[in-house]
Design a protein around this motif. Structure first.
Motif, PDB file in Angstrom:
ATOM      1  N   THR A 172      -7.556 -38.866 -25.807  1.00 48.97           N
ATOM      2  CA  THR A 172      -7.106 -38.843 -24.731  1.00 48.97           C
ATOM      3  C   THR A 172      -6.176 -37.507 -24.610  1.00 48.97           C
ATOM      4  O   THR A 172      -5.359 -37.406 -25.511  1.00 48.97           O
ATOM      5  CB  THR A 172      -6.667 -40.053 -24.089  1.00 48.97           C
ATOM      6  OG1 THR A 172      -5.739 -40.058 -22.743  1.00 48.97           O
ATOM      7  CG2 THR A 172      -5.445 -40.722 -25.190  1.00 48.97           C
ATOM      8  N   GLY A 173      -6.007 -36.935 -23.503  1.00 45.96           N
ATOM      9  CA  GLY A 173      -5.074 -35.671 -23.562  1.00 45.96           C
ATOM     10  C   GLY A 173      -5.431 -34.280 -24.340  1.00 45.96           C
ATOM     11  O   GLY A 173      -4.381 -33.502 -24.387  1.00 45.96           O
ATOM     12  N   LYS A 176     -10.226 -32.230 -22.464  1.00 47.35           N
ATOM     13  CA  LYS A 176     -11.604 -32.488 -21.922  1.00 47.35           C
ATOM     14  C   LYS A 176     -11.783 -32.089 -20.505  1.00 47.35           C
ATOM     15  O   LYS A 176     -12.696 -31.161 -20.008  1.00 47.35           O
ATOM     16  CB  LYS A 176     -12.249 -33.514 -22.211  1.00 47.35           C
ATOM     17  CG  LYS A 176     -12.184 -34.190 -23.867  1.00 47.35           C
ATOM     18  CD  LYS A 176     -12.828 -35.560 -23.805  1.00 47.35           C
ATOM     19  CE  LYS A 176     -12.027 -36.466 -23.240  1.00 47.35           C
ATOM     20  NZ  LYS A 176     -10.658 -36.877 -23.716  1.00 47.35           N
ATOM     21  N   SER A 177     -10.889 -32.480 -19.672  1.00 45.42           N
ATOM     22  CA  SER A 177     -11.167 -32.314 -18.410  1.00 45.42           C
ATOM     23  C   SER A 177     -10.927 -30.983 -17.829  1.00 45.42           C
ATOM     24  O   SER A 177     -11.566 -30.381 -16.830  1.00 45.42           O
ATOM     25  CB  SER A 177     -10.155 -33.224 -17.466  1.00 45.42           C
ATOM     26  OG  SER A 177     -10.646 -34.847 -17.727  1.00 45.42           O
ATOM     27  N   TRP A 178      -9.940 -30.282 -18.481  1.00 47.01           N
ATOM     28  CA  TRP A 178      -9.408 -29.020 -18.230  1.00 47.01           C
ATOM     29  C   TRP A 178     -10.764 -28.230 -18.570  1.00 47.01           C
ATOM     30  O   TRP A 178     -10.969 -27.357 -17.805  1.00 47.01           O
ATOM     31  CB  TRP A 178      -8.223 -28.496 -18.721  1.00 47.01           C
ATOM     32  CG  TRP A 178      -7.136 -29.130 -18.154  1.00 47.01           C
ATOM     33  CD1 TRP A 178      -7.032 -30.297 -17.466  1.00 47.01           C
ATOM     34  CD2 TRP A 178      -5.613 -28.280 -18.153  1.00 47.01           C
ATOM     35  NE1 TRP A 178      -5.637 -30.438 -16.847  1.00 47.01           N
ATOM     36  CE2 TRP A 178      -5.041 -29.187 -17.253  1.00 47.01           C
ATOM     37  CE3 TRP A 178      -5.423 -27.157 -18.386  1.00 47.01           C
ATOM     38  CZ2 TRP A 178      -3.574 -28.918 -16.636  1.00 47.01           C
ATOM     39  CZ3 TRP A 178      -4.059 -26.764 -17.845  1.00 47.01           C
ATOM     40  CH2 TRP A 178      -3.083 -27.658 -17.298  1.00 47.01           C
ATOM     41  N   GLN A 468     -14.058 -39.549 -24.668  1.00 42.38           N
ATOM     42  CA  GLN A 468     -12.759 -39.578 -25.667  1.00 42.38           C
ATOM     43  C   GLN A 468     -13.535 -40.231 -27.047  1.00 42.38           C
ATOM     44  O   GLN A 468     -12.789 -39.805 -28.078  1.00 42.38           O
ATOM     45  CB  GLN A 468     -11.893 -40.814 -25.032  1.00 42.38           C
ATOM     46  CG  GLN A 468     -11.341 -40.469 -24.045  1.00 42.38           C
ATOM     47  CD  GLN A 468     -10.068 -41.615 -23.492  1.00 42.38           C
ATOM     48  OE1 GLN A 468     -10.097 -42.692 -24.211  1.00 42.38           O
ATOM     49  NE2 GLN A 468      -9.462 -41.127 -22.489  1.00 42.38           N
ATOM     50  N   ILE A 536      -9.219 -22.709 -25.278  1.00 45.59           N
ATOM     51  CA  ILE A 536      -9.561 -22.826 -24.018  1.00 45.59           C
ATOM     52  C   ILE A 536      -8.774 -22.048 -22.886  1.00 45.59           C
ATOM     53  O   ILE A 536      -7.621 -22.639 -22.673  1.00 45.59           O
ATOM     54  CB  ILE A 536     -10.146 -24.278 -23.413  1.00 45.59           C
ATOM     55  CG1 ILE A 536     -10.868 -24.929 -24.634  1.00 45.59           C
ATOM     56  CG2 ILE A 536     -10.796 -24.329 -22.114  1.00 45.59           C
ATOM     57  CD1 ILE A 536     -12.316 -24.713 -24.789  1.00 45.59           C
ATOM     58  N   SER A 545      -5.050 -34.522 -13.920  1.00 42.03           N
ATOM     59  CA  SER A 545      -4.783 -35.494 -15.077  1.00 42.03           C
ATOM     60  C   SER A 545      -3.611 -35.355 -15.596  1.00 42.03           C
ATOM     61  O   SER A 545      -3.381 -35.942 -16.580  1.00 42.03           O
ATOM     62  CB  SER A 545      -6.051 -35.059 -16.094  1.00 42.03           C
ATOM     63  OG  SER A 545      -5.781 -33.791 -16.304  1.00 42.03           O
TER      64      SER A 545
HETATM   65  N1  LIG Z   1      -6.743 -25.439 -22.012  1.00 45.00           N
HETATM   66  C1  LIG Z   1      -5.406 -25.868 -21.821  1.00 45.00           C
HETATM   67  N2  LIG Z   1      -4.413 -25.115 -22.037  1.00 45.00           N
HETATM   68  C2  LIG Z   1      -3.075 -25.665 -21.911  1.00 45.00           C
HETATM   69  N3  LIG Z   1      -3.119 -26.915 -21.622  1.00 45.00           N
HETATM   70  C3  LIG Z   1      -3.888 -27.758 -21.521  1.00 45.00           C
HETATM   71  C4  LIG Z   1      -5.167 -27.264 -21.594  1.00 45.00           C
HETATM   72  N4  LIG Z   1      -6.139 -28.402 -21.631  1.00 45.00           N
HETATM   73  C5  LIG Z   1      -5.295 -29.163 -21.314  1.00 45.00           C
HETATM   74  N5  LIG Z   1      -3.937 -29.083 -21.377  1.00 45.00           N
HETATM   75  C6  LIG Z   1      -2.862 -29.935 -21.221  1.00 45.00           C
HETATM   76  O1  LIG Z   1      -3.410 -31.155 -21.471  1.00 45.00           O
HETATM   77  C7  LIG Z   1      -3.176 -32.530 -20.542  1.00 45.00           C
HETATM   78  C8  LIG Z   1      -4.440 -33.305 -20.420  1.00 45.00           C
HETATM   79  O2  LIG Z   1      -5.685 -32.593 -20.417  1.00 45.00           O
HETATM   80  P1  LIG Z   1      -6.817 -33.246 -19.913  1.00 45.00           P
HETATM   81  O3  LIG Z   1      -6.460 -34.050 -18.620  1.00 45.00           O
HETATM   82  O4  LIG Z   1      -8.039 -32.345 -19.645  1.00 45.00           O
HETATM   83  O5  LIG Z   1      -7.425 -34.306 -21.215  1.00 45.00           O
HETATM   84  P2  LIG Z   1      -8.528 -35.115 -21.406  1.00 45.00           P
HETATM   85  O6  LIG Z   1      -9.095 -34.920 -22.731  1.00 45.00           O
HETATM   86  O7  LIG Z   1      -9.315 -35.071 -20.334  1.00 45.00           O
HETATM   87  O8  LIG Z   1      -7.845 -36.611 -21.405  1.00 45.00           O
HETATM   88  P3  LIG Z   1      -8.484 -38.107 -20.856  1.00 45.00           P
HETATM   89  O9  LIG Z   1      -9.453 -38.424 -22.030  1.00 45.00           O
HETATM   90  O10 LIG Z   1      -7.271 -39.052 -20.890  1.00 45.00           O
HETATM   91  O11 LIG Z   1      -8.993 -38.002 -19.518  1.00 45.00           O
HETATM   92  C9  LIG Z   1      -3.121 -31.725 -19.333  1.00 45.00           C
HETATM   93  O12 LIG Z   1      -2.395 -31.899 -18.135  1.00 45.00           O
HETATM   94  C10 LIG Z   1      -2.530 -30.077 -19.766  1.00 45.00           C
HETATM   95  O13 LIG Z   1      -1.250 -30.393 -19.684  1.00 45.00           O
END
Ligand SMILES: Nc1ncnc2c1ncn2[C@@H]1O[C@H](COP(=O)(O)OP(=O)(O)OP(=O)(O)O)[C@@H](O)[C@H]1O
Ligand SMILES: [Mg+2]
Length: 576
Positions: A172-173, A176-178, A468, A536, A545
């Motif tokens: 988590t965090g 992935k969503s980004w 995740q 990325i 997110s």
């Molecule tokens: N490519 C990136 N560059 C810089 N910061 C990033 C990047 N990707 C993610 N982040 C940071 O990490 C945080 C979490 O990213 P994200 O929501 O994509 O996580 P996730 O893996 O989807 O988590 P979850 O499993 O909880 O959904 C974002 O709010 C951002 O601050």
């Protein structure tokens, strides 16, 4: 034209020893040795003209070798700067008609004293383009740049990435969503892009732009306001559910009458659908239809019929007497469940779509929304569907319903008219779990997703599974994915899943999984011939997110009336 036009004076050093797949290079210049980093790529001159060998640096050492001390008067022994490289493939200047072809085989070995060059910047970008076989013109898929060389763009082969399903995993965090948003953004630039994004938490709301449309599965407030597709609200009526899904929704498997109930359900749904077709004069459909056909049926008359069977009395042995019918009382629990669900406001998207969703041609309107490509009938190519108001117990049924509708339509499209579609499944562990963790709703969903994983390629349906927990996602799904974007993974089981995918010669690569930075990924698969560590790039519009800064927030004032609002919203099932 060859991409490697190195001149001898750019060389790092010369090969000093060679075994089957490893070479040791003596680095001449100490400054260059300092710049070398493990896991970077290097190019070696081959004994054959028109070929270069590509290797991965896996050890860099600087040592004084006392054995080599020839002259005791000398203060220090000569220094030896060494770099160990494992060979991973060959770049051919030409292979038949094709120019610049990379092969994961060693077609020759370097000779002693062959020159070795470090692969960076423009050379690396050019090499990576070859790996992903993307052209310099045209819109290529890229996630960002290489961690080890920010100046080199990491291209992926967009065809290969979607052809045989992809997986995006990470704690988590980890980002992935980004990453998903970054992919969506690039898809949206294509003229007739076609994809559905399963957005389980309404995270992707901020991702907007040409070719991107947002829909929401109707929540209680939408039902109340009679929102429809014109308001970008989607209903997924019960009559679209497969027979298996209907049974899992209405029949309690632990009930001793479950087999009878399921059997009656099949018979009566079939009959009610038949009635619908007959009264609408759809004779052509009647000839070939089954209980699973996407045909509306009247739930009220189904219910009436079930009650009739449940209360039926038949003629008794003695003349004039009656006794309980075969199924008398046996359907009570199913009927109660059905009535319960029908009046459940949270399930309004299934049962309370009004007259509109009962129209025979309503399905066409829905499919125009779900499968329409950019600009086709005014549809958005990338459809982000918000499932945040779908109750979790039916979520697998509902997500997989959308997947099933998409897959079936692709199957029934004549092959020459087919247009490929990708399904982006965020939080996939929620609806595509391991078989042994699946309950009945999950297993309906699994059947559909496994089928798409196995057969989707032929019909132009691609899955991008995002989760995740790689170790909790269905194994069949994972085994069908041929591209993996692995972000930081802290759990050993999850790391194990990714480690198994890496070829032995690159095993060391997976050790970096727990230490990857947020937004950094290890990309493995046929979209990029070599595993690469990629930073990325941030998407233009960021998903919602947002990570909350607890410590800072706790030092700020709180908003007035927030709890009253929350309680009120909870009751009304609507965030105001
Ligand atoms: N490519 C990136 N560059 C810089 N910061 C990033 C990047 N990707 C993610 N982040 C940071 O990490 C945080 C979490 O990213 P994200 O929501 O994509 O996580 P996730 O893996 O989807 O988590 P979850 O499993 O909880 O959904 C974002 O709010 C951002 O601050
Ligand atoms: Mg996420």
């Amino acid at each position: 034209m060859t991409i490697f036009n190195f001149s001898d004076n750019e060389a790092l050093g010369k090969v000093s020893s060679v075994d089957t797949a490893n070479v040791v290079v003596e680095v001449i210049n100490l400054e260059q040795l300092k710049k070398l980093q493990v896991n970077r790529l290097a190019v070696l001159q081959s004994s054959r003209p028109g070929q270069h060998l590509i290797g991965l640096i896996n050890k860099v050492t600087r040592k004084r070798d006392d054995d080599q001390k020839i002259d005791d008067d000398l203060e220090e022994a000569p220094e030896q700067n060494l770099c160990k490289i494992s060979l991973i493939g060959t770049l051919l200047d030409r292979d038949g008609e094709k120019r610049n072809v990379f092969r994961r085989t060693l077609e020759s070995v370097p000779e002693i004293n062959a020159n070795c060059f470090s692969l960076e910047d423009d050379h690396l970008t050019a090499f990576m383009r070859i790996l992903s076989s993307t052209e310099e013109d045209g819109k290529s898929l890229t996630l960002g740049s290489y961690t080890l060389d920010e100046n080199a763009t990491a291209y992926l082969n967009g065809n290969k990435f979607f052809q045989r399903h992809a997986f995006i995993g990470g704690s988590t965090g980890s980002g992935k969503s980004w990453t998903t948003a970054k992919i969506i953004e690039q898809m949206a630039e294509l003229k007739t892009a076609n994809a559905i994004v399963f957005d389980l938490h309404g995270e992707y709301k901020p991702i907007t732009g040409d070719g991107i449309k947002h829909y929401k599965v109707a929540g209680p407030a939408d039902v109340e306001a009679q929102h429809t597709l014109q308001n970008n609200v989607i209903y997924l009526p019960y009559w679209l559910l497969s027979y298996e899904a209907l049974v899992s929704l209405f029949v309690d498997r632990s009930d001793q009458n479950a087999p009878n109930q399921a059997m009656i359900m099949a018979r009566e749904v079939n009959q009610t659908k038949r009635n619908y077709l007959e009264s609408g004069g759809h004779q052509d459909v009647l000839n070939n239809f089954t209980v699973d056909s996407p045909v509306p049926f009247d739930l009220a008359s189904l219910l009436a019929r079930l009650n009739e069977i449940n209360e039926e009395r038949v003629e008794g042995a003695r003349a004039g007497s009656t006794k309980a019918g075969e199924f008398n009382g046996k359907l009570s629990r199913m009927i109660a469940r059905l009535e319960n669900k029908m009046s459940d406001r949270r399930l309004g998207f299934l049962f309370q779509g009004g007259d509109e969703i009962m129209q025979f041609n309503w399905l066409e309107t829905l499919t125009n929304v779900l499968l329409g490509a950019t600009n086709e009938n005014g549809a958005g190519g990338i459809k982000i569907i918000d499932f945040s108001e779908v109750p979790s117990d039916v979520l697998p049924l509902i997500v997989s319903l959308v997947a099933r509708v998409s897959f079936s339509l692709q199957q029934w499209t004549p092959s020459e008219l087919r247009h490929p579609i990708a399904l982006l499944c965020d939080e996939a562990h929620l609806y595509i779990p391991q078989r042994n963790m699946a309950d009945s709703a999950d297993s309906v969903s699994l059947d559909i997703f496994e089928r798409i994983a196995k057969e989707g390629r032929k019909y132009g349906v691609s899955l991008v599974v995002i989760s995740q927990r790689p170790s909790e996602v269905n194994k069949t799904m994972l085994s069908q994915c041929s591209n993996f974007v692995s972000m930081r993974l802290t759990n050993a089981d999850d790391q194990g899943v990714i480690k198994k995918l890496l070829p032995d010669s690159l095993g060391g690569f997976s050790d970096i999984l727990p230490t990857l930075d947020t937004g950094e990924a290890l990309v493995v698969g046929d979209a990029s011939l070599l595993p690469s560590r990629i930073r990325i790039e941030e998407p233009i519009n960021k998903p919602n997110s947002g990570t909350i800064d607890f410590w800072d927030e706790w030092q700020e004032d709180v908003s007035e009336g927030r709890l009253t609002r929350a309680v009120d919203n909870w009751r009304k099932q609507n965030i105001q």
